[in-house]
Motif scaffolding. Structure first.
Motif: not given
Length: 238
Positions: A33-42
């Motif tokens: 979920l972090f790889q998909l939706y992280a702010s600025g990186f997802g």
């Protein structure tokens, strides 16, 4: 769609039993979920990582002894990596990269029983990757061994040994905004355990020492591990 094809053939020669086997299997790893939706990186367009593993081996057994030799190769595609898009602004994003990773190796496992009371097991794994001297967090050489003896009726003593060769690892340096590769040193661990079960009741006493040699080691960069640790306890059955 994932699948596993696993043929084998078993045959005997006197008291010896042999089995030849092979397998081909596929798998996938979905992005976090972090790889998909992280702010600025997802990156919501990430595809799952895919891999395929081919194995073949031969096993031998006789009475209370056995030996297994397996060779394997694993290929991974669509790897998810943290990619710097613009070094000037440090703009980065998780992306699928075209690089294909191929890892191969051999594993040897054996066990036997000596003097009717001592059970010994051991395994060795050799793993390497094409054009890369070290796999991240996976040792090129790894050894596990254990010996378990019945000291007297109901009482067992177990000694375990583990060796892990040097491993590569990496961390994101917030000072330079770049990934830094590091090498984790090899280490070896020795554990001791003892158990005793009462002959007439479902009561078992146990104790042990983990990391007997008080080895200072790292499994992953930046994370501490425990030194010598003791435990004692009792297990009740109802």
């Amino acid at each position: 769609l994932v699948y596993n094809f696993n043929p084998s053939y078993r045959f005997s020669a006197g008291e010896n039993t042999f089995k030849a086997y092979a397998s081909y299997s596929t798998a996938y790893i979905t992005p976090s979920l972090f790889q998909l939706y992280a702010s600025g990186f997802g990156n919501e367009d990430l595809a799952p990582e895919e891999n395929a593993t081919l194995e073949a081996g031969l096993s031998w057994s006789k009475n209370q002894s056995s030996l297994v030799v397996t060779v394997f190769q694993r290929e991974e595609d669509n790897l998810v990596q943290f990619v710097t898009i613009d070094p000037a602004t440090f703009t980065s994003q998780y992306q699928n990269v075209e690089e294909q990773l191929t890892a191969r190796g051999v594993e040897i496992m054996g066990q036997t029983q000596l003097f009717d009371k001592l059970n010994v097991t051991a395994n060795y794994t050799f793993t390497e990757r094409d054009n890369v001297p070290q796999l991240r967090r996976i040792p090129k050489h790894k050894v596990n061994a254990s010996a378990r003896i019945e000291a007297f009726k109901g009482a067992f003593l177990t000694a375990r040994y583990q060796y892990n060769h040097e491993r590569g690892d990496a961390f994101f340096d917030l000072n330079t905004f770049s990934t830094q590769n590091v090498e984790l040193e090899s280490y070896q661990l020795v554990d001791l355990d003892a158990t005793y079960k009462l002959p007439t009741k479902e009561v078992t006493f146990f104790g042990g020492v983990a990391n007997l040699l008080d080895e200072d080691f790292q499994e992953a960069v930046g994370f501490q591990t425990r030194g010598r640790t003791y435990k004692v306890g009792v297990r009740l059955g109802f």
